[in-house]
Design a protein around this motif. Structure first.
Motif, PDB file in Angstrom:
ATOM      1  N   PRO A  58     -33.278-106.001 -34.435  1.00 19.53           N
ATOM      2  CA  PRO A  58     -31.924-106.092 -33.887  1.00 19.53           C
ATOM      3  C   PRO A  58     -31.809-105.658 -32.428  1.00 19.53           C
ATOM      4  O   PRO A  58     -31.062-106.264 -31.662  1.00 19.53           O
ATOM      5  N   LEU A  59     -32.564-104.649 -32.027  1.00 20.83           N
ATOM      6  CA  LEU A  59     -32.373-104.100 -30.686  1.00 20.83           C
ATOM      7  C   LEU A  59     -32.730-105.114 -29.595  1.00 20.83           C
ATOM      8  O   LEU A  59     -31.881-105.451 -28.775  1.00 20.83           O
ATOM      9  N   ILE A  72     -23.328-100.392 -42.769  1.00 26.33           N
ATOM     10  CA  ILE A  72     -23.135 -99.276 -41.834  1.00 26.33           C
ATOM     11  C   ILE A  72     -24.173 -99.348 -40.716  1.00 26.33           C
ATOM     12  O   ILE A  72     -23.854 -99.175 -39.537  1.00 26.33           O
ATOM     13  N   ALA A  73     -25.420 -99.640 -41.080  1.00 23.32           N
ATOM     14  CA  ALA A  73     -26.484 -99.716 -40.077  1.00 23.32           C
ATOM     15  C   ALA A  73     -26.213-100.843 -39.082  1.00 23.32           C
ATOM     16  O   ALA A  73     -26.342-100.672 -37.868  1.00 23.32           O
ATOM     17  N   THR A  94     -23.314-100.020 -36.756  1.00 25.70           N
ATOM     18  CA  THR A  94     -23.767 -98.989 -35.813  1.00 25.70           C
ATOM     19  C   THR A  94     -24.547 -99.609 -34.657  1.00 25.70           C
ATOM     20  O   THR A  94     -24.293 -99.314 -33.484  1.00 25.70           O
ATOM     21  N   LEU A  95     -25.500-100.465 -34.979  1.00 25.31           N
ATOM     22  CA  LEU A  95     -26.308-101.088 -33.930  1.00 25.31           C
ATOM     23  C   LEU A  95     -25.456-101.952 -33.016  1.00 25.31           C
ATOM     24  O   LEU A  95     -25.591-101.919 -31.795  1.00 25.31           O
ATOM     25  N   GLN A 151     -22.278-101.665 -32.372  1.00 22.92           N
ATOM     26  CA  GLN A 151     -21.436-100.799 -31.532  1.00 22.92           C
ATOM     27  C   GLN A 151     -22.232-100.154 -30.406  1.00 22.92           C
ATOM     28  O   GLN A 151     -21.759-100.063 -29.274  1.00 22.92           O
ATOM     29  N   ALA A 152     -23.447 -99.703 -30.709  1.00 21.89           N
ATOM     30  CA  ALA A 152     -24.239 -99.004 -29.698  1.00 21.89           C
ATOM     31  C   ALA A 152     -24.704 -99.971 -28.610  1.00 21.89           C
ATOM     32  O   ALA A 152     -24.828 -99.583 -27.446  1.00 21.89           O
ATOM     33  N   ILE A 153     -24.948-101.227 -28.971  1.00 23.51           N
ATOM     34  CA  ILE A 153     -25.523-102.172 -28.007  1.00 23.51           C
ATOM     35  C   ILE A 153     -24.448-103.008 -27.324  1.00 23.51           C
ATOM     36  O   ILE A 153     -24.467-103.193 -26.117  1.00 23.51           O
ATOM     37  N   PRO A 194     -26.007 -92.829 -27.074  1.00 26.99           N
ATOM     38  CA  PRO A 194     -27.339 -92.739 -27.667  1.00 26.99           C
ATOM     39  C   PRO A 194     -28.324 -93.781 -27.157  1.00 26.99           C
ATOM     40  O   PRO A 194     -29.510 -93.483 -26.965  1.00 26.99           O
ATOM     41  N   LEU A 195     -27.849 -94.997 -26.916  1.00 22.70           N
ATOM     42  CA  LEU A 195     -28.794 -96.067 -26.578  1.00 22.70           C
ATOM     43  C   LEU A 195     -29.514 -95.802 -25.250  1.00 22.70           C
ATOM     44  O   LEU A 195     -30.745 -95.730 -25.224  1.00 22.70           O
ATOM     45  N   ILE A 246     -25.995 -91.431 -41.160  1.00 25.83           N
ATOM     46  CA  ILE A 246     -26.531 -92.781 -41.325  1.00 25.83           C
ATOM     47  C   ILE A 246     -26.597 -93.487 -39.969  1.00 25.83           C
ATOM     48  O   ILE A 246     -27.596 -94.139 -39.626  1.00 25.83           O
ATOM     49  N   ALA A 247     -25.535 -93.341 -39.162  1.00 32.34           N
ATOM     50  CA  ALA A 247     -25.507 -93.995 -37.849  1.00 32.34           C
ATOM     51  C   ALA A 247     -26.617 -93.454 -36.955  1.00 32.34           C
ATOM     52  O   ALA A 247     -27.324 -94.213 -36.289  1.00 32.34           O
ATOM     53  N   THR A 299     -30.050 -94.655 -38.086  1.00 31.93           N
ATOM     54  CA  THR A 299     -30.165 -96.081 -37.763  1.00 31.93           C
ATOM     55  C   THR A 299     -30.550 -96.284 -36.301  1.00 31.93           C
ATOM     56  O   THR A 299     -31.471 -97.046 -35.975  1.00 31.93           O
ATOM     57  N   LEU A 300     -29.848 -95.586 -35.399  1.00 32.27           N
ATOM     58  CA  LEU A 300     -30.139 -95.744 -33.969  1.00 32.27           C
ATOM     59  C   LEU A 300     -31.546 -95.273 -33.647  1.00 32.27           C
ATOM     60  O   LEU A 300     -32.280 -95.923 -32.904  1.00 32.27           O
ATOM     61  N   ALA A 316     -34.027 -97.867 -34.865  1.00 35.05           N
ATOM     62  CA  ALA A 316     -34.030 -99.124 -34.106  1.00 35.05           C
ATOM     63  C   ALA A 316     -34.661 -98.933 -32.724  1.00 35.05           C
ATOM     64  O   ALA A 316     -35.293 -99.841 -32.189  1.00 35.05           O
ATOM     65  N   TRP A 362     -38.301 -99.980 -37.029  1.00 41.05           N
ATOM     66  CA  TRP A 362     -37.549-101.226 -37.297  1.00 41.05           C
ATOM     67  C   TRP A 362     -38.007-102.337 -36.375  1.00 41.05           C
ATOM     68  O   TRP A 362     -38.172-102.145 -35.197  1.00 41.05           O
TER      69      TRP A 362
END
Lengths: 250, 250
Positions: free
Chosen positions: A181-182, A237-238, A241-242, A244-246, B181-182, B237-238, B241-242, B245, B250
């Motif tokens: 995903p990243l 959730i995962a 989260t990804l 939102q972060a990216i 975080p990213l 969990i968030a 996950t980060l 990734a 991952w």
């Protein structure tokens, strides 16, 4: 500070009444009285400090005093969630609200066998989660529709991140078309920010025809969520989260 | 295919016996009989296809036939989790196992008031999650220790990602020392892959002295998880996950 979502417009000095359930909560459960303050939001007018008045056993009034936060909008992200069992589905609605999705759309698929959906209960869970997490609006929970119809009507301008965990296992290894995903999300340039969806499949995975259909949809980007099999609620959730972060507001 | 975690060594043709609870599950619940096959793993010898034999009401034997997957190791990631209520804590253990953490360490903090911890029950939840998600090992659940002692003994070589949601709110806005975080995790170069921890605070957040202590610890990197307040289980969990990734498998 108690925080309530209301339907009424909010502006300074304009008296409004909470609904019966909210009045009961404020007066009988939390034992608030005349002059006590709460926070209110309605998804349009920002967050307001408001004061209780006219407290009786049956109700009260709330008078907004001053705006404490300006209205904001969440990212334009639809979580499209295949129906799963009641308890994980309720958890997904709660967590997706906390994580900031814009809307929660439910879908049925070939391998879905759940017909328990109580949309108004899910909407109430989203409302309570929005009140508790400090969100400025409540995400709408949309009643189940069929996946094939959803895909058919999916707008090309809204990208769709597809996460198909169980499907990957069923095919004995990650799907060749799916990416980590990243890098996949990072590779999308800023032009592809904007409207998005995240689709989470059912516990049994998508069926082969559904997978082909999804992969041929131009809006779709298929991603994997690691080498282990996630339950549908963990995957939801995962994935959010990804995103939102990216691409979102984290 | 039923998948069981066992303690015994696994090698071709070497007969072993499942424990009483597993035997009951195979024979009385799943109604397996002589010659039926299951998958076994012990965290050391890979995953094996094994065949039931000597089935009685009281037990059976299992004979590994062939190895179906080689042993792998999870990333060296400790989830350090402040005690929260029983139900979200159990969910965190289940989800952290699915997401692939190496070990789950429990901590008590100044604002923790939970003494319900049943480590063996949490370990059983981790075992079941590992069986279901296809992991090749079960993460250890470590009994609660005090946060101040944990920080004091924390090795400089193990980075620690600290997520302090409630703390951010208590201080009226995200902590100035905390980063998204990213970019924060991406900025760490490959030399800083390797051993890591992720620390999730209690529902009430860390107290000010704990925050100062954590921020002064050289291994620590403080990150925020978006503009909304996440419950401790969502934050766990968030964050995992980060980490997975960006720096994990991952």
């Amino acid at each position: 500070m108690i925080r309530l979502h209301v339907q009424a417009p909010l502006s300074a000095g304009v008296v409004m009444a909470p609904d019966q359930e909210q009045a009961r909560y404020l007066i009988s459960v939390m034992r608030l009285g005349e002059g006590d303050e709460v926070a209110l939001f309605n998804g349009r007018d920002g967050e307001w400090r408001a004061r209780l008045g006219d407290v009786t056993k049956r109700g009260c009034t709330l008078t907004p005093i001053r705006r404490t936060r300006a209205q904001t909008s969440p990212p334009d992200l639809d979580l499209v969630m295949a129906l799963v069992k009641r308890s994980p589905l309720e958890r997904v609605v709660e967590k997706a609200t906390e994580l900031g999705v814009g809307r929660i759309r439910l879908v049925t698929t070939q391998r879905t066998n759940a017909d328990h959906t109580n949309v108004s209960r899910l909407q109430a869970i989203a409302t309570e989660a929005a009140e508790q997490c400090g969100r400025m609006e409540v995400p709408q929970v949309v009643a189940p529709e069929r996946l094939d119809r959803l895909v058919e009507a999916w707008p090309a301008s809204r990208r769709l991140m597809v996460c198909d965990e169980a499907g990957a296992e069923a095919h004995d290894g990650p799907d060749a078309g799916a990416a980590a995903p990243l890098p996949a999300l990072k590779a999308l340039n800023d032009a592809q920010r904007g409207a998005w969806g995240v689709l989470i499949g059912p516990e049994g995975g998508f069926d082969p025809a559904e997978r082909v259909r999804l992969q041929s949809c131009p809006a779709v980007i298929c991603v994997t969520l690691g080498p282990r099999i996630l339950r549908a609620d963990s995957a939801a959730i995962a994935a959010v989260t990804l995103w939102q972060a990216i691409l979102g507001d984290w």
